[in-house]
Design a protein around this motif. Structure first.
Motif, PDB file in Angstrom:
ATOM      1  N   HIS A 105    -105.872  14.600 -11.170  1.00 11.88           N
ATOM      2  CA  HIS A 105    -107.258  14.994 -11.427  1.00 11.88           C
ATOM      3  C   HIS A 105    -108.222  13.865 -11.086  1.00 11.88           C
ATOM      4  CE1 HIS A 105    -105.528  18.169 -14.241  1.00 11.88           C
ATOM      5  NE2 HIS A 105    -106.170  18.816 -13.293  1.00 11.88           N
ATOM      6  N   LEU A 106    -109.352  14.239 -10.558  1.00 11.44           N
ATOM      7  CA  LEU A 106    -110.402  13.287 -10.216  1.00 11.44           C
ATOM      8  C   LEU A 106    -111.711  13.798 -10.797  1.00 11.44           C
ATOM      9  CD1 LEU A 106    -109.585  13.154  -6.406  1.00 11.44           C
ATOM     10  CD2 LEU A 106    -108.857  11.465  -8.091  1.00 11.44           C
ATOM     11  N   SER A 118    -126.597  22.440  -2.011  1.00 11.14           N
ATOM     12  CA  SER A 118    -128.004  22.818  -1.862  1.00 11.14           C
ATOM     13  C   SER A 118    -128.299  24.027  -2.750  1.00 11.14           C
ATOM     14  CB  SER A 118    -128.301  23.168  -0.392  1.00 11.14           C
ATOM     15  OG  SER A 118    -127.489  24.245   0.000  1.00 11.14           O
ATOM     16  N   GLY A 119    -129.459  23.963  -3.385  1.00 12.35           N
ATOM     17  CA  GLY A 119    -129.876  25.095  -4.219  1.00 12.35           C
ATOM     18  C   GLY A 119    -129.308  25.045  -5.631  1.00 12.35           C
ATOM     19  N   ALA A 120    -128.563  24.006  -5.962  1.00 15.90           N
ATOM     20  CA  ALA A 120    -128.007  23.916  -7.326  1.00 15.90           C
ATOM     21  C   ALA A 120    -128.095  22.470  -7.797  1.00 15.90           C
ATOM     22  CB  ALA A 120    -126.560  24.389  -7.341  1.00 15.90           C
ATOM     23  N   GLN A 121    -128.205  22.299  -9.112  1.00 19.30           N
ATOM     24  CA  GLN A 121    -128.302  20.940  -9.638  1.00 19.30           C
ATOM     25  C   GLN A 121    -126.950  20.245  -9.522  1.00 19.30           C
ATOM     26  OE1 GLN A 121    -129.857  21.507 -13.569  1.00 19.30           O
ATOM     27  NE2 GLN A 121    -131.923  21.010 -12.905  1.00 19.30           N
ATOM     28  N   PRO A 122    -126.948  18.949  -9.223  1.00 20.99           N
ATOM     29  CA  PRO A 122    -125.676  18.214  -9.144  1.00 20.99           C
ATOM     30  C   PRO A 122    -124.971  18.245 -10.500  1.00 20.99           C
ATOM     31  CG  PRO A 122    -127.515  16.874  -8.384  1.00 20.99           C
ATOM     32  CD  PRO A 122    -128.103  18.078  -9.018  1.00 20.99           C
ATOM     33  N   GLU A 123    -123.674  18.177 -10.462  1.00 24.08           N
ATOM     34  CA  GLU A 123    -122.896  18.218 -11.702  1.00 24.08           C
ATOM     35  C   GLU A 123    -121.615  17.431 -11.501  1.00 24.08           C
ATOM     36  OE1 GLU A 123    -120.881  21.501 -14.713  1.00 24.08           O
ATOM     37  OE2 GLU A 123    -121.771  22.149 -12.823  1.00 24.08           O
ATOM     38  N   THR A 124    -121.231  16.676 -12.529  1.00 25.19           N
ATOM     39  CA  THR A 124    -119.951  15.977 -12.462  1.00 25.19           C
ATOM     40  C   THR A 124    -118.855  16.964 -12.855  1.00 25.19           C
ATOM     41  OG1 THR A 124    -121.051  13.927 -13.087  1.00 25.19           O
ATOM     42  CG2 THR A 124    -118.662  13.976 -13.293  1.00 25.19           C
ATOM     43  N   VAL A 125    -117.900  17.179 -11.973  1.00 26.77           N
ATOM     44  CA  VAL A 125    -116.868  18.188 -12.226  1.00 26.77           C
ATOM     45  C   VAL A 125    -115.468  17.568 -12.075  1.00 26.77           C
ATOM     46  CG1 VAL A 125    -118.278  20.118 -11.448  1.00 26.77           C
ATOM     47  CG2 VAL A 125    -116.840  18.925  -9.792  1.00 26.77           C
ATOM     48  N   ARG A 126    -114.501  18.246 -12.691  1.00 25.27           N
ATOM     49  CA  ARG A 126    -113.117  17.800 -12.529  1.00 25.27           C
ATOM     50  C   ARG A 126    -112.540  18.494 -11.298  1.00 25.27           C
ATOM     51  NH1 ARG A 126    -108.340  18.335 -17.012  1.00 25.27           N
ATOM     52  NH2 ARG A 126    -108.097  20.452 -16.202  1.00 25.27           N
ATOM     53  N   VAL A 127    -112.038  17.684 -10.383  1.00 22.48           N
ATOM     54  CA  VAL A 127    -111.462  18.209  -9.148  1.00 22.48           C
ATOM     55  C   VAL A 127    -109.953  17.969  -9.172  1.00 22.48           C
ATOM     56  CG1 VAL A 127    -111.460  17.995  -6.632  1.00 22.48           C
ATOM     57  CG2 VAL A 127    -113.599  17.724  -7.890  1.00 22.48           C
ATOM     58  N   LYS A 152     -95.936   2.015  -7.505  1.00 21.16           N
ATOM     59  CA  LYS A 152     -97.351   1.624  -7.382  1.00 21.16           C
ATOM     60  C   LYS A 152     -98.098   2.854  -6.865  1.00 21.16           C
ATOM     61  CE  LYS A 152     -96.823  -2.921  -7.903  1.00 21.16           C
ATOM     62  NZ  LYS A 152     -97.025  -3.675  -9.001  1.00 21.16           N
ATOM     63  N   GLY A 153     -99.410   2.743  -6.828  1.00 21.13           N
ATOM     64  CA  GLY A 153    -100.202   3.838  -6.283  1.00 21.13           C
ATOM     65  C   GLY A 153    -100.679   4.780  -7.367  1.00 21.13           C
ATOM     66  N   PRO A 154    -101.228   5.917  -6.960  1.00 22.03           N
ATOM     67  CA  PRO A 154    -101.837   6.830  -7.933  1.00 22.03           C
ATOM     68  C   PRO A 154    -100.793   7.511  -8.828  1.00 22.03           C
ATOM     69  CG  PRO A 154    -101.819   7.825  -5.756  1.00 22.03           C
ATOM     70  CD  PRO A 154    -101.331   6.418  -5.584  1.00 22.03           C
ATOM     71  N   SER A 155    -101.214   7.852 -10.025  1.00 20.92           N
ATOM     72  CA  SER A 155    -100.351   8.615 -10.938  1.00 20.92           C
ATOM     73  C   SER A 155    -100.434  10.084 -10.566  1.00 20.92           C
ATOM     74  CB  SER A 155    -100.828   8.434 -12.380  1.00 20.92           C
ATOM     75  OG  SER A 155    -100.680   7.095 -12.767  1.00 20.92           O
ATOM     76  N   ILE A 156     -99.289  10.701 -10.458  1.00 20.14           N
ATOM     77  CA  ILE A 156     -99.279  12.132 -10.122  1.00 20.14           C
ATOM     78  C   ILE A 156     -98.334  12.879 -11.069  1.00 20.14           C
ATOM     79  CG2 ILE A 156     -99.852  11.887  -7.677  1.00 20.14           C
ATOM     80  CD1 ILE A 156     -96.857  12.146  -7.064  1.00 20.14           C
ATOM     81  N   SER A 157     -98.507  14.197 -11.137  1.00 15.46           N
ATOM     82  CA  SER A 157     -97.590  15.061 -11.885  1.00 15.46           C
ATOM     83  C   SER A 157     -96.925  15.987 -10.881  1.00 15.46           C
ATOM     84  CB  SER A 157     -98.354  15.879 -12.929  1.00 15.46           C
ATOM     85  OG  SER A 157     -99.006  15.008 -13.828  1.00 15.46           O
ATOM     86  N   VAL A 158     -95.629  16.216 -11.070  1.00 13.94           N
ATOM     87  CA  VAL A 158     -94.847  16.978 -10.090  1.00 13.94           C
ATOM     88  C   VAL A 158     -94.399  18.305 -10.693  1.00 13.94           C
ATOM     89  CG1 VAL A 158     -92.755  16.961  -8.668  1.00 13.94           C
ATOM     90  CG2 VAL A 158     -94.080  14.858  -8.973  1.00 13.94           C
TER      91      VAL A 158
END
Lengths: 741, 66
Positions: free
Chosen positions: A181-182, A189-198, A294-300
């Motif tokens: 998750h990030l 365009s046309g919408a307010q910016p929002e911090t979302v989980r990607v 090392k590197g990013p944490s992931i779930s499998v």
């Protein structure tokens, strides 16, 4: 029609074993006659030949045995049937009894309803969270794969290399994929910016879930290749709410942080795999950038192949894991890969074999119902004791003990059923509250954590009802119809002394329950009052006028392995951007004040401190956080780092001393080389003065940290450094979080 | 435990800080959108999480009253 005994007597005797079998089978009232007649006939036949007579006797013994045995069984069945057969009359009588004793009915129904609700609610929550079957096609075959670090007893998530190894080697788990998750700013365009989980996810995730897109397509393997155009799949809910169901959504370009993505698909309502997700982008892993572990944490995740079982998948995974442990001993010596139902890791259940702990937990919770039922059983027994005349009459009319026990069980069952019906409503209401609380406080919780009345839950509640009825009905009934009591009842019916009496056990139980109730009541009243008092208290500082938010910066453009130079550059960029934001917000109309703090007010982390010249109360809470080795005991307080204008903005009064100046802030700046040199300055609140300093003078006194909880980030406090108190402020906010014991 | 100690933070800000704006004559909830807009204009990577009124945050911290 038994044979007359003959005076004639020979020395022949029937076979001993046959005679023993025969006498065991014959009823008492005919045993002597039948046995004697057969013996007489045997002697007569012995004259014609002893062997034939013995054979004849054996035949007769078997024939009589079979006949009397079958008659006895038939008689017993008839009796059982008569004594325990239920009829609607029993239920009508039970309902009448409930009406005749209204207080017992009310107390019993409320008590058991609460007990059933708690047990059923716990069952619904625990087993929904741990249900190995996701609500997807063949959901019970979707699995999680982890690399378990046996040294740390936790899952190692930096496993990008292992993930690719498993994907290349495993045959019992198919469509192996991974996600992470990030947090990104969605700018369209046309919408307010929002911090979302990607969610960065392998395309395999959509194959595992087996859900077709509502519009366009889902992610495919080609999207994972470096250099291909960034694409995004969104949830139907996002399409409706943020893009007004735009019919031209496919192909529309939006920004996630600084990167532009083309929307290629919309997933239907209800799809939120792998956790509770609305935005999906392809997971692009360049393992050449990272060393092992090392590197990013992931779930499998993956799906069991056709014909594969958890056991066969685990066996294959263990083989692969052992190969890695041998070939890569320096990093993988203690790593053991595990496969488990997909839902388990979300409940910190990392081993399928440890599921018994959940069953034990549920069992212990159900014991609460048992305790309630035992209490109700005591009251029911008291009622039954007052009905000894009725029981005596029924016994005198021929009712067996089993019949009376059955009637009393039916009465308890009707009582428990009334409780269960109330409990269905209570449980449904409680689960809706749990769902609401989850939505408010744990919005990103797994999509399958949706608690409701299910057929299995209703069945479980029925089981609880029978259990409750058995405790409430059968225990007092057996006690009330015991042999000793029956003898007493016979005396009653004969005009003798009293019938049932409370024995020592029942008296002790009643005394115990009253004692427990008396002991718990003050604590319960205090706790309730404490909650209400805090809940009703004025938070102070015109809390409704303040808007709060946590300010961070995306590291999307960070290199795979960051250097100290990058971190310095990142900190500098953040400081510049947050400064720009503060300046622009201060110039906005309507903004009357702006300040910041390291923690939101009321949710500050815990630290342990020592005050110069003040005795410390005890050891730091080493069980709830870390403390520096060899330090002395300390006072538990909360800690916050605030902007110089913090107290002014929140209108927190300065009771003594002064507020912070800009110079105080700069001396604490970790970017300064001398940030931790010499004495620092702190401001404390009035509760600190009362609780830690015993109300004595605070200004000029020194304090230092001796420990900090895990909530305090590394480097946020300097252990051992002395700080001088330069000011005392009022308590803020006035309403405080409750203590967590 | 209500005893608290405060340290001064640097004027350049704290990473991950909780920012608080006092608003007069504006509904704080209505200002949330404007706040996001300003932030995204300054830097698309600047993120504002958990935007809520202080009253709501305190209630959540308190575990009271929804």
């Amino acid at each position: 029609m038994f044979l007359r005994r003959s005076p004639r007597s020979s020395g022949a005797r029937p076979p001993l074993l046959a005679r023993w079998i025969l006498e065991r089978a014959l009823p008492d009232d005919v045993r002597e006659d039948v046995s004697g007649d057969l013996e007489e006939l045997f002697r007569r036949r012995s004259d014609d030949g002893p062997l034939r007579a013995r054979l004849w006797y054996w035949r007769q013994a078997f024939a009589f045995t079979a006949r009397f045995r079958s008659e006895r069984i038939r008689e017993r069945r008839r009796h059982m049937d008569m004594s325990t057969r239920l009829s609607w009359m029993d239920f009508r009588l039970a309902a009448r009894i409930l009406v005749r004793y209204p207080w017992l009915t009310i107390v019993g129904v409320i008590g058991m309803a609460v007990g059933i609700t708690i047990s059923a609610g716990s069952f619904a929550v625990l087993y929904t969270m741990l249900d190995p079957a996701l609500p997807l096609d063949d959901g019970d075959r979707i699995v999680a794969v982890q690399n378990w670090d046996t040294a740390k007893n936790s899952a190692e998530r930096r496993i990008v290399h292992d993930f690719l190894d498993w994907r290349g080697q495993l045959t019992s788990v198919q469509d192996l994929g991974a996600y992470r998750h990030l947090s990104r700013n969605l700018i369209a365009s046309g919408a307010q910016p929002e911090t979302v989980r990607v969610t960065e996810m392998s395309a395999a995730g959509f194959r595992v879930a087996r859900v077709a897109p509502q519009l366009g397509r889902h992610l495919v393997e080609d999207d994972e290749r470096a250099g291909t155009a960034p694409v995004l799949v969104i949830a139907s809910e996002v399409w409706r709410n943020r893009f007004a169901s735009d019919p031209g959504i496919i192909g529309r370009v939006v920004q996630l942080g600084e990167t532009s993505y083309s929307i290629v698909g919309v997933m239907p309502d209800g799809f939120a795999f792998p956790v509770n997700d609305r935005f999906w982008i392809p997971l692009r892993l360049d393992v050449s950038l990272y060393e092992r572990r090392k590197g990013p944490s992931i779930s499998v995740f993956g799906r069991l192949a056709a014909g594969a079982t958890y056991e066969s998948a685990q066996a294959e995974l263990t083989t692969v894991g052992l190969r890695s442990a041998q070939a890569l001993a320096s990093t993988h010596d203690k790593l053991r890969p595990k496969v488990m139902p997909y839902t388990y890791p979300f409940f910190d259940q990392n081993d399928a074999s440890a599921i018994w702990m959940v069953h034990l937990m549920q069992f212990l919770i159900t014991l609460l119902l048992v305790i309630v039922c035992v209490n109700v059983a005591i009251l029911v027994y008291a009622r039954t004791a007052s009905r000894h005349g009725e029981i005596a009459v029924r016994t005198a009319l021929g009712a067996s003990r089993g019949r009376i026990v059955m009637q009393l069980f039916v009465e308890a069952f009707v009582l428990a059923a009334a409780a269960a019906v109330s409990s269905v409503g209570l449980t449904s209401f409680s689960l809706s509250l749990v769902n609401e609380a989850m939505r408010q406080n744990y919005a990103g919780g797994p999509f399958w954590w949706n608690f409701h009345l299910s057929p299995s839950l209703i069945l479980y509640m029925f089981g609880l009802t029978v259990l409750a009825a058995a405790i409430v009905g059968v225990l007092p009934a057996l006690q009330a119809t015991g042999r000793r009591v029956q003898n007493g009842l016979k005396q009653v019916s004969a005009g003798g002394g009293s019938g049932m009496q409370f024995g020592r056990t029942w008296t002790a139980l009643i005394v115990l329950q009253v004692a427990i109730a008396v002991a718990l009541l003050p604590a319960a009243v205090f706790h309730t009052w404490d909650s209400l008092r805090h809940g009703l208290a004025d938070p102070g500082g015109a809390a409704k006028e303040f808007l709060t938010a946590q300010l961070t910066m995306d590291r999307a453009t960070a290199p795979a392995v960051t250097s100290a130079a990058y971190e310095r550059e990142f900190a500098s960029r953040y400081a510049a951007r947050s400064g720009d934001l503060m300046r622009q917000l201060n110039s906005e109309p309507g903004v009357a004040g702006l300040t910041f703090a390291s923690s939101v007010s009321g949710g500050e982390p815990t630290v342990w401190i020592e005050a110069d010249g003040v005795a410390s109360p005890g050891e730091p809470g080493s069980d709830s956080g870390w403390v520096a080795a060899g330090t002395r005991a300390g006072h538990q307080v909360r800690f916050n780092r605030v902007a110089p204008n913090f107290f002014e903005t929140f209108e927190v009064p300065v009771v003594m001393g002064r507020r912070f100046s800009a110079a105080d802030g700069e001396s604490e700046n970790p970017q300064h080389a001398d940030a931790t040199a010499g004495e620092g300055t702190v401001i404390v609140n009035q509760s600190f003065v009362r609780g830690v300093l015993g109300g004595s003078s605070a200004l000029g006194r020194r304090v230092r940290y001796v420990g900090a909880s895990n909530d305090v980030e590394s480097g946020e406090v300097t252990l051992g450094r002395w700080y001088q108190i330069v000011g005392v402020v009022g308590d803020f906010p006035k309403r405080q979080p409750r203590e967590v014991s | 435990m209500n005893a608290k100690m405060y340290h001064a933070g640097p004027a350049s800000g704290i990473y991950g800080a909780s920012v608080a704006l006092r608003l007069r004559g504006i509904d704080p909830n209505a200002f949330a959108g404007r706040l996001r807009e300003i932030s995204a204009t300054i830097d698309p990577d600047l993120q504002l999480r958990n935007i809520a009124t202080l009253d709501t945050v305190l209630r959540q911290e308190q575990g009271c009253c929804g």
